[in-house]
Design a protein around this motif. Structure first.
Motif, PDB file in Angstrom:
ATOM      1  N   ASN A 187      12.894  -1.842 -11.085  1.00  0.00           N
ATOM      2  CA  ASN A 187      11.743  -2.596 -10.589  1.00  0.00           C
ATOM      3  C   ASN A 187      10.961  -1.747  -9.592  1.00  0.00           C
ATOM      4  O   ASN A 187      11.548  -1.157  -8.678  1.00  0.00           O
ATOM      5  CB  ASN A 187      12.245  -3.887  -9.916  1.00  0.00           C
ATOM      6  N   PHE A 188       9.652  -1.673  -9.784  1.00  0.00           N
ATOM      7  CA  PHE A 188       8.769  -1.098  -8.775  1.00  0.00           C
ATOM      8  C   PHE A 188       7.359  -1.609  -9.019  1.00  0.00           C
ATOM      9  O   PHE A 188       6.833  -1.521 -10.132  1.00  0.00           O
ATOM     10  CB  PHE A 188       8.772   0.437  -8.808  1.00  0.00           C
ATOM     11  N   GLN A 189       6.745  -2.173  -7.983  1.00  0.00           N
ATOM     12  CA  GLN A 189       5.378  -2.691  -8.083  1.00  0.00           C
ATOM     13  C   GLN A 189       4.420  -1.509  -8.289  1.00  0.00           C
ATOM     14  O   GLN A 189       4.373  -0.600  -7.462  1.00  0.00           O
ATOM     15  CB  GLN A 189       5.026  -3.476  -6.822  1.00  0.00           C
ATOM     16  N   SER A 190       3.638  -1.546  -9.374  1.00  0.00           N
ATOM     17  CA  SER A 190       2.928  -0.341  -9.807  1.00  0.00           C
ATOM     18  C   SER A 190       1.415  -0.483  -9.905  1.00  0.00           C
ATOM     19  O   SER A 190       0.760   0.356 -10.538  1.00  0.00           O
ATOM     20  CB  SER A 190       3.476   0.094 -11.177  1.00  0.00           C
ATOM     21  N   PHE A 191       0.820  -1.508  -9.282  1.00  0.00           N
ATOM     22  CA  PHE A 191      -0.649  -1.645  -9.335  1.00  0.00           C
ATOM     23  C   PHE A 191      -1.149  -2.438  -8.129  1.00  0.00           C
ATOM     24  O   PHE A 191      -1.701  -1.883  -7.191  1.00  0.00           O
ATOM     25  CB  PHE A 191      -1.067  -2.310 -10.645  1.00  0.00           C
ATOM     26  N   GLY A 192      -0.957  -3.752  -8.138  1.00  0.00           N
ATOM     27  CA  GLY A 192      -1.325  -4.577  -6.998  1.00  0.00           C
ATOM     28  C   GLY A 192      -0.198  -4.625  -5.976  1.00  0.00           C
ATOM     29  O   GLY A 192       0.829  -3.956  -6.111  1.00  0.00           O
ATOM     30  N   HIS A 193      -0.398  -5.416  -4.915  1.00  0.00           N
ATOM     31  CA  HIS A 193       0.625  -5.567  -3.863  1.00  0.00           C
ATOM     32  C   HIS A 193       1.080  -4.202  -3.336  1.00  0.00           C
ATOM     33  O   HIS A 193       2.270  -3.975  -3.117  1.00  0.00           O
ATOM     34  CB  HIS A 193       1.828  -6.359  -4.384  1.00  0.00           C
ATOM     35  N   PHE A 194       0.117  -3.302  -3.128  1.00  0.00           N
ATOM     36  CA  PHE A 194       0.425  -1.944  -2.708  1.00  0.00           C
ATOM     37  C   PHE A 194       0.149  -1.724  -1.224  1.00  0.00           C
ATOM     38  O   PHE A 194       0.176  -0.590  -0.740  1.00  0.00           O
ATOM     39  CB  PHE A 194      -0.391  -0.951  -3.537  1.00  0.00           C
ATOM     40  N   ALA A 195      -0.126  -2.796  -0.489  1.00  0.00           N
ATOM     41  CA  ALA A 195      -0.580  -2.660   0.902  1.00  0.00           C
ATOM     42  C   ALA A 195       0.439  -1.933   1.777  1.00  0.00           C
ATOM     43  O   ALA A 195       0.067  -1.152   2.658  1.00  0.00           O
ATOM     44  CB  ALA A 195      -0.902  -4.029   1.479  1.00  0.00           C
ATOM     45  N   ASN A 196       1.730  -2.203   1.563  1.00  0.00           N
ATOM     46  CA  ASN A 196       2.740  -1.595   2.427  1.00  0.00           C
ATOM     47  C   ASN A 196       2.789  -0.073   2.275  1.00  0.00           C
ATOM     48  O   ASN A 196       3.163   0.631   3.215  1.00  0.00           O
ATOM     49  CB  ASN A 196       4.120  -2.190   2.113  1.00  0.00           C
ATOM     50  N   ILE A 197       2.434   0.427   1.120  1.00  0.00           N
ATOM     51  CA  ILE A 197       2.392   1.876   0.907  1.00  0.00           C
ATOM     52  C   ILE A 197       1.052   2.440   1.364  1.00  0.00           C
ATOM     53  O   ILE A 197       0.996   3.459   2.068  1.00  0.00           O
ATOM     54  CB  ILE A 197       2.656   2.209  -0.570  1.00  0.00           C
ATOM     55  N   LEU A 198      -0.031   1.772   0.993  1.00  0.00           N
ATOM     56  CA  LEU A 198      -1.356   2.281   1.338  1.00  0.00           C
ATOM     57  C   LEU A 198      -1.629   2.238   2.838  1.00  0.00           C
ATOM     58  O   LEU A 198      -2.545   2.922   3.326  1.00  0.00           O
ATOM     59  CB  LEU A 198      -2.421   1.488   0.588  1.00  0.00           C
ATOM     60  N   SER A 199      -0.859   1.465   3.589  1.00  0.00           N
ATOM     61  CA  SER A 199      -1.044   1.400   5.041  1.00  0.00           C
ATOM     62  C   SER A 199      -0.356   2.549   5.768  1.00  0.00           C
ATOM     63  O   SER A 199      -0.560   2.739   6.970  1.00  0.00           O
ATOM     64  CB  SER A 199      -0.515   0.068   5.581  1.00  0.00           C
TER      65      SER A 199
END
Length: 860
Positions: A235-247
């Motif tokens: 499992n890895f979120q690969s499009f949306g819900h990326f805020a924690n990485i993009l921050s």
């Protein structure tokens, strides 16, 4: 005596045996197997899997079983239906599996002189052993367990659950293994960890918290899952819900928006390749969930020209294909949430043909066929994904979860689903997983054999609790009633089903308005954010008694439980939070009475009340911390404890903070707002635009007169330059004098009046998914001509929360209704209405499937 219960449409099978999931066929015979002595157990093959399963029989019933030696007769035989030592036994017992039973099928036969546990596969043997363990655990009478023949198989191939490990709680490895061991006992066989940023990557070490998941954690858990016949899905979120990485500094360049990784940048795919190269090999499963849901804002950043040229759906599909190609190199088949494909049906033909679609919905709907058919028509394999309704909740909503899980699984099974993935989500970061066992095990029950419509029957109570919504008695469907009786026996080792009733009563505390649906948000609400008049109505002693009774039942069960007693600490925290809501409402309701006594005594009384509340919060903080540490790693706990610390500090200052009466709301014409002062030292200043008051703001000398909408914020400036926390309330003047009637509970401060105040930045937001036939009605004080209506639902921040199917109706008298328009993309409009209108309503013609925002009901 024979009891024969069979077929996938069974309502209740062998309720007296308390087995979960309910077997397909059961024959109960006379007599029983004696557990006196140490009966020998024999694994009649060389399979280590079968040996591990057999070990569970011995470990679970210390003193009753032992390994067979060569001189003793095998009283308990464990193995496969085809084993040379078992096949003849089954023929003599006249037992066999149906020809079309899947690999998880099994047979258990208990007779006075022998027990046979046989599976079609290693998993089937494991499930046979689990059923025997349940027979022993829930049915021992003296030294006997009943003689039975059970032939059983699942209706769905995959029966799984998801734990959200990215919104706060990251379970420790021991607790993750506990999930696997406990839930595999109820024959769940798939598990995934929803992962955004918490996997510690060697190439990108700054993304995850220091106590995030590691590849070694996953490999260890994967090995443990295999022993229990559970597939651990990558499992890895690969499009949306990326805020924690993009921050994270340096990664913002990958963003399409602050929450979506951009498909227009090659760096995005270089990053995803790095991620998959580390994560994918840690999982041995061939399946990998790329998630890719809720890509709000796609096309508003670097991909704007791509979307303009190719269309948003095609840009989305292209991204899925690129991700799919990256994972194919690791031998993975992609799974993906299906919401975007539902919104853009034309892209389905462009998606990978072997994609497995996860179709999700969390409302207690009567039917989920519309969320399934689009994928069956395109030939995609799919899983149905209901949820336990724990997110943002003090305790899961069992009414919503039970119906949602059962009906979604039922419709999935009827339409060819591969299986079920039952979801937990931790949106507020506060959830305790130990509160989710009941709805997760219910998912095991209905994914093995789907249930029919299991809606409760609601009848009046003779001795209801006055002044509350609980003047009704819920009579559960027999399938639910049977599960209620079985669960405490199996999971906690109790002798009856009373604990299930405590869970239901705890869940239904959300019926009291003061709990705001038993939401986390309600618990963190400061005392001064509650209108004293509302608190007076909410501080019903019936709520306190109900909460006290529930806590007593759970405490008693914890003392008597022989298994998993520690997991009940989470429910005790939930009950204590509910009790605190009543205590706070009671204090706030008393504040106006303090105004009637002398200022010095008034302040002292307020301080004593505040100290009592703060003391409760301190105790709760300690209990919550202990319950968290029993499950989770340290990360994020400090943020939740900081909420407690702020609440304690706020509550402690209650005696000095100025309070508003009323504390917000909607009004027609004019209204006035008073400031209640427990401590009259210093001065109170206020603003009308929501800005923080300074010592130059309006001085409060008497009730504030409002003739238009305002955000009234007040603050007390004490001698010596000290100021209290400020208190703010929204007052909205409705477009016309009226009242609003709706069964839809408001989420947070998004009250119904905000849908009819003429302000575009305020709105009503339902808590939960409104059902078909329910409505939102504006009743005018006087009937009058209406030159037109425009009703707008949904919100840019919540784009799915609009009226999906509904009508706009008007009435000349509030009784007879005329349809004026249908909602299209969340909007309904009508021109001049040729008669005086007394009422306007939004009526849903279908379960909404999402929460609902009513932005504005506008009259030109």
């Amino acid at each position: 005596m024979w009891t024969i219960l069979a077929g996938v449409a069974l309502t209740v099978a062998a309720p007296d045996l308390h087995l979960v999931p309910t077997p397909k066929t059961v024959k109960v015979r006379e007599g029983g197997f004696s557990m006196v002595g140490r009966s020998p157990v024999w694994v009649c093959n060389s399979s280590p899997d079968d040996a591990y399963a057999a070990e569970m029989i011995i470990a679970d019933s210390a003193g009753s079983f032992r390994w067979r030696d060569r001189k003793t007769q095998p009283y308990v035989t464990v193995g496969r239906t085809t084993d040379a030592a078992i096949a003849p036994k089954l023929r003599l017992l006249n037992l066999s599996l149906p020809a079309d039973a899947g690999k998880d099928a099994y047979i258990v036969s208990v007779r006075p002189k022998q027990i046979v546990c046989a599976g079609k596969s290693a998993a089937g043997t494991y499930y046979a052993v689990q059923t025997l363990r349940q027979l022993i655990r829930a049915n021992m009478d003296g030294s006997l367990i009943p003689s039975v023949d059970i032939v059983d198989w699942p209706s769905l191939e995959m029966r799984g659950w998801q734990d959200d490990v990215s919104r706060g709680p990251i379970p420790n490895l021991a607790f993750l293994k506990k999930q696997v061991k406990e839930l595999s006992h109820y024959k769940l066989n798939a598990f995934t960890l929803y992962t955004e940023h918490v996997f510690r990557l060697e190439k990108h070490p700054r993304i995850a918290p220091k106590d995030g998941l590691t590849a070694d954690d996953i490999k260890d858990l994967d090995r443990y899952c295999k022993k229990h016949h559970v597939q651990l899905i990558g499992n890895f979120q690969s499009f949306g819900h990326f805020a924690n990485i993009l921050s994270v500094k340096g990664y913002e360049k990958l963003g399409e928006t602050p929450n979506v990784i951009s498909p227009a940048k090659e760096e995005s795919y270089a990053f995803l390749k790095d991620v998959y190269d580390e994560i994918a090999p840690a999982y041995t499963s061939k399946l990998f969930n790329i998630n890719c849901d809720e890509t709000y804002g796609l096309g508003e950043g670097a991909s704007k020209e791509m979307v303009k040229k190719d269309g948003l759906g095609n840009v989305y599909a292209k991204h899925i294909n690129r991700v799919n190609d990256l994972l194919k190199k690791h031998g993975k088949t992609c799974m993906m949430w299906g919401d975007i494909a539902l919104q853009y049906p034309d892209i389905r033909k462009n998606l990978p043909k072997d994609l497995i679609v996860l179709t999700w919905g969390y409302h207690p709907g009567a039917s989920f066929v519309d969320q399934i058919k689009p994928f069956t028509q395109m030939g995609y394999k799919f899983l149905v994904c209901p949820g336990v309704s724990c997110w943002g909740q003090i305790y899961p909503d069992l009414d919503a979860a039970t119906v949602n899980i059962s009906n979604f699984v039922r419709d999935g099974a009827a339409n060819g689903a591969m299986g079920m993935l039952n979801t937990t989500w931790d949106d507020t970061g506060e959830n305790l997983f130990n509160n989710n066992w009941f709805p997760l095990v219910w998912g095991a029950e209905v994914s093995w054999t789907p249930a029919p419509d299991i809606s409760d029957t609601v009848v009046p109570m003779r001795n209801g609790i006055n002044g509350t919504d609980l003047t009704r008695q819920h009579v559960p469907h027999p399938r639910v009633a049977s599960f209620n009786e079985a669960f405490p026996r199996l999971f906690y080792g109790l002798k009856d089903g009373k604990l299930s009733r405590a869970f239901w009563r705890l869940s239904r505390l959300r019926a009291w308005p003061l709990t705001n649906g038993l939401s986390d948000q309600a618990f963190w609400r400061a005392p001064w954010d509650t209108d004293p008049r509302v608190a007076a109505a909410a501080a019903d002693p019936g709520f306190a008694k109900e909460t006290s009774d529930v806590l007593s039942m759970i405490l008693k069960a914890k003392a008597e439980a022989s298994r998993n007693a520690e997991t009940l600490d989470a429910a005790l925290v939930a009950g204590a939070k509910a009790a605190y809501l009543f205590a706070q409402a009671k204090v706030v309701a008393e504040l106006p009475n303090f105004m009637k006594i002398a200022p010095a005594s008034r302040a002292e009384s307020a301080r004593e009340a505040a100290e009592s509340l703060a003391s409760q919060l301190k105790t709760l903080r300690s209990k919550y911390e202990a319950a968290w540490k029993a499950e989770c790693r340290p990360w994020w706990l400090d943020r939740n404890l900081a909420k407690f610390d702020k609440a304690i500090a706020d509550t402690s200052s209650l005696a000095t903070v100025p309070l508003l009466e009323p504390n917000g709301g909607s009004f027609s014409g004019k209204t006035e707002v008073k400031v209640l002062s427990m401590d009259e030292s210093g001065e109170v200043r206020y603003t009308l635009d929501g800005s923080e008051p300074t010592d130059a703001a309006h001085l409060y000398t008497g009730p504030v007169q409002l003739e238009k909408s305002a955000r009234l914020r007040v603050k007390r400036f004490l001698p010596g330059g000290v100021a209290t926390p400020s208190v703010m309330a929204l007052f909205t003047r409705m477009t016309r004098p009226c009242k609003i009637e709706t069964p839809w509970t408001a989420y947070g401060d998004h009250a119904p009046g905000l849908a009819f105040d003429g302000l575009d930045d305020t709105y009503f937001w339902s808590y939960g998914q409104p059902s078909a036939g329910s409505s939102f009605t504006v009743v005018f004080d006087e009937a009058d001509l209406v030159p037109g209506l425009t009703v707008t639902t949904g919100h840019p921040d919540h784009p799915d929360d609009y009226v999906h199917e509904g009508v706009l109706e008007v009435s000349p008298d509030g009784q007879k209704w005329r349809e004026m328009a249908k909602f299209e993309k969340g909007v309904a409009k009508t021109g001049m209405i040729g008669f005086n209108v007394k009422a306007v309503r939004i009526r849903l013609t279908k379960d909404n499937g999402n929460w609902l925002v009513v932005r504005e009901i506008a009259i030109p």
